[in-house]
Design a protein around this motif. Structure first.
Motif, short mmCIF file in Angstrom:
data_model
loop_
_atom_site.label_atom_id
_atom_site.label_comp_id
_atom_site.label_asym_id
_atom_site.label_seq_id
_atom_site.Cartn_x
_atom_site.Cartn_y
_atom_site.Cartn_z
N TYR A 39 -0.19 -5.18 4.94
CA TYR A 39 0.48 -6.50 5.56
C TYR A 39 -0.46 -7.61 5.31
O TYR A 39 0.03 -8.71 4.84
CB TYR A 39 0.54 -6.45 7.38
CG TYR A 39 1.04 -7.54 8.10
CD1 TYR A 39 2.40 -7.68 8.37
CD2 TYR A 39 0.17 -8.20 8.53
CE1 TYR A 39 2.84 -8.97 8.90
CE2 TYR A 39 0.62 -9.50 9.12
CZ TYR A 39 2.07 -9.76 9.31
OH TYR A 39 2.34 -10.92 9.96
N ASN A 40 -1.72 -7.69 5.48
CA ASN A 40 -2.59 -8.77 5.30
C ASN A 40 -2.38 -9.05 3.77
O ASN A 40 -2.51 -10.33 3.34
CB ASN A 40 -4.10 -8.22 5.38
CG ASN A 40 -4.33 -8.20 6.85
OD1 ASN A 40 -3.47 -8.43 7.93
ND2 ASN A 40 -5.62 -7.64 7.23
N LEU A 41 -2.44 -8.02 2.69
CA LEU A 41 -2.27 -8.67 1.47
C LEU A 41 -1.17 -9.08 0.80
O LEU A 41 -1.00 -10.19 0.45
CB LEU A 41 -2.53 -7.19 0.38
CG LEU A 41 -3.84 -6.44 0.21
CD1 LEU A 41 -3.72 -5.57 -0.61
CD2 LEU A 41 -4.58 -7.69 -0.48
N ILE A 42 0.06 -8.54 1.68
CA ILE A 42 1.37 -9.28 1.36
C ILE A 42 1.63 -10.72 2.11
O ILE A 42 1.94 -11.63 1.34
CB ILE A 42 2.56 -8.19 1.89
CG1 ILE A 42 2.71 -7.14 0.92
CG2 ILE A 42 3.70 -9.03 1.93
CD1 ILE A 42 3.28 -5.76 1.68
N GLN A 43 1.02 -10.77 3.30
CA GLN A 43 1.11 -11.94 3.84
C GLN A 43 0.28 -13.10 2.94
O GLN A 43 0.63 -14.12 2.96
CB GLN A 43 0.59 -11.82 5.24
CG GLN A 43 0.75 -13.16 6.07
CD GLN A 43 0.33 -12.96 7.41
OE1 GLN A 43 -0.29 -12.62 7.81
NE2 GLN A 43 1.45 -13.62 8.45
N ALA A 52 5.17 -3.85 4.14
CA ALA A 52 3.98 -2.88 4.36
C ALA A 52 4.49 -1.65 4.90
O ALA A 52 3.95 -0.56 4.43
CB ALA A 52 3.18 -3.49 5.65
N ASP A 53 5.53 -1.55 6.04
CA ASP A 53 6.11 -0.28 6.08
C ASP A 53 6.90 0.59 5.16
O ASP A 53 6.58 1.74 5.03
CB ASP A 53 7.01 -0.56 7.31
CG ASP A 53 6.25 -0.59 8.87
OD1 ASP A 53 5.38 -0.04 9.08
OD2 ASP A 53 7.02 -1.39 9.68
N TYR A 54 7.59 -0.32 4.20
CA TYR A 54 8.15 0.30 3.26
C TYR A 54 7.27 0.96 2.26
O TYR A 54 7.56 1.87 1.70
CB TYR A 54 9.06 -0.81 2.52
CG TYR A 54 9.76 -0.18 1.40
CD1 TYR A 54 11.01 0.44 1.54
CD2 TYR A 54 9.37 -0.49 0.04
CE1 TYR A 54 11.70 1.30 0.53
CE2 TYR A 54 10.43 -0.05 -1.03
CZ TYR A 54 11.34 0.72 -0.78
OH TYR A 54 12.09 1.33 -1.95
N PHE A 55 6.12 0.18 1.89
CA PHE A 55 5.16 0.70 0.97
C PHE A 55 4.57 2.01 1.50
O PHE A 55 4.40 3.03 0.78
CB PHE A 55 4.06 -0.34 0.67
CG PHE A 55 3.23 0.40 -0.33
CD1 PHE A 55 3.65 0.55 -1.72
CD2 PHE A 55 2.09 0.71 -0.34
CE1 PHE A 55 2.92 1.33 -2.82
CE2 PHE A 55 1.19 1.42 -0.82
CZ PHE A 55 1.32 1.55 -2.47
N ASN A 56 4.34 2.01 2.80
CA ASN A 56 3.57 3.49 3.22
C ASN A 56 4.70 4.34 3.11
O ASN A 56 4.16 5.53 3.04
CB ASN A 56 3.20 2.98 4.68
CG ASN A 56 1.82 2.64 4.99
OD1 ASN A 56 0.86 2.85 4.01
ND2 ASN A 56 1.50 2.01 6.11
N SER A 57 5.78 4.34 3.62
CA SER A 57 6.82 5.38 3.24
C SER A 57 6.97 5.79 1.79
O SER A 57 7.25 6.81 1.54
CB SER A 57 8.15 4.87 3.81
OG SER A 57 7.82 4.63 5.43
N THR A 58 7.14 4.59 0.88
CA THR A 58 7.52 4.75 -0.45
C THR A 58 6.09 5.70 -1.06
O THR A 58 6.24 6.69 -1.88
CB THR A 58 7.39 3.45 -1.12
OG1 THR A 58 8.41 2.94 -0.50
CG2 THR A 58 7.58 3.73 -2.73
#
Length: 192
Positions: A134-138, A156-162
């Protein structure tokens, strides 16, 4: 009577973690652990405890290593998007070239459903992973590296699941090209 052996506890935890990581909790015997740690069982019981306590310490050790990596990446002077892309490439490299997949993912499926302490450690690790992403993306959005209309929480949620899906795909198919293509697609989607 066997003499208790003094040992470097951090190194012993690292060695035990590697055994649990490779074999899983259920397939690992106390003998496997004491052999890897190069200590006798009484030393293990007197300093750390039983197999379950050792496993919890190993999971904590593993997640501490991950936290240090995320903190180091967040403190990088590189652009947030390039740090994110490097992280994605490193994840792909670990999936393809790592021998034992992700310990956190393995533990989640083997132990977290039955052991609240392991579940709590892995939830905290997942929350830290989410916050890191989240911090990186934001930050990348604020610098114009990712479209400002995107939702950093969703990404962030999507990447964790991916990331979990990539591990599963590689375990089942052993197709490095497939993993690399999915990673490139994900990066392309972020950089639109």
């Amino acid at each position: 009577m066997a003499r208790n052996v003094e040992f470097d506890e951090t190194l012993a935890i690292q060695k035990a973690m590697e055994v649990f990581w490779k074999q899983g909790y259920n397939a690992t015997s106390m003998r496997d652990l004491t052999d890897a740690m190069q200590i006798n069982s009484s030393s293990l019981y007197n300093t750390i405890g039983d197999k379950q306590e050792l496993f919890v310490r190993c999971v904590n050790h593993y997640t501490d290593i991950r936290k240090k990596d995320w903190d180091k990446r967040l403190s990088s002077k590189d652009s947030p998007f390039s740090v994110l892309v490097d992280y994605i490439h490193d994840a792909v490299d670990i999936i393809i070239n790592g021998q034992d997949s992700c310990m956190a993912i393995k533990c989640a499926f083997e132990m977290a459903t039955n052991d609240q302490r392991v579940k709590d450690i892995l939830k905290e690790d997942s929350d830290r992973s989410y916050q890191f992403l989240y911090n990186l993306i934001q930050s990348a959005m604020l610098k114009g590296e990712i479209d400002a209309d995107e939702d950093p929480a969703l990404l962030a949620d999507y990447f964790n699941s991916t990331w979990t899906g990539w591990h599963e795909s590689y375990i089942l198919h052993k197709d490095p090209v497939k993993i690399k293509r999915m990673a490139q697609y994900f990066i392309k989607q972020l950089s639109k």
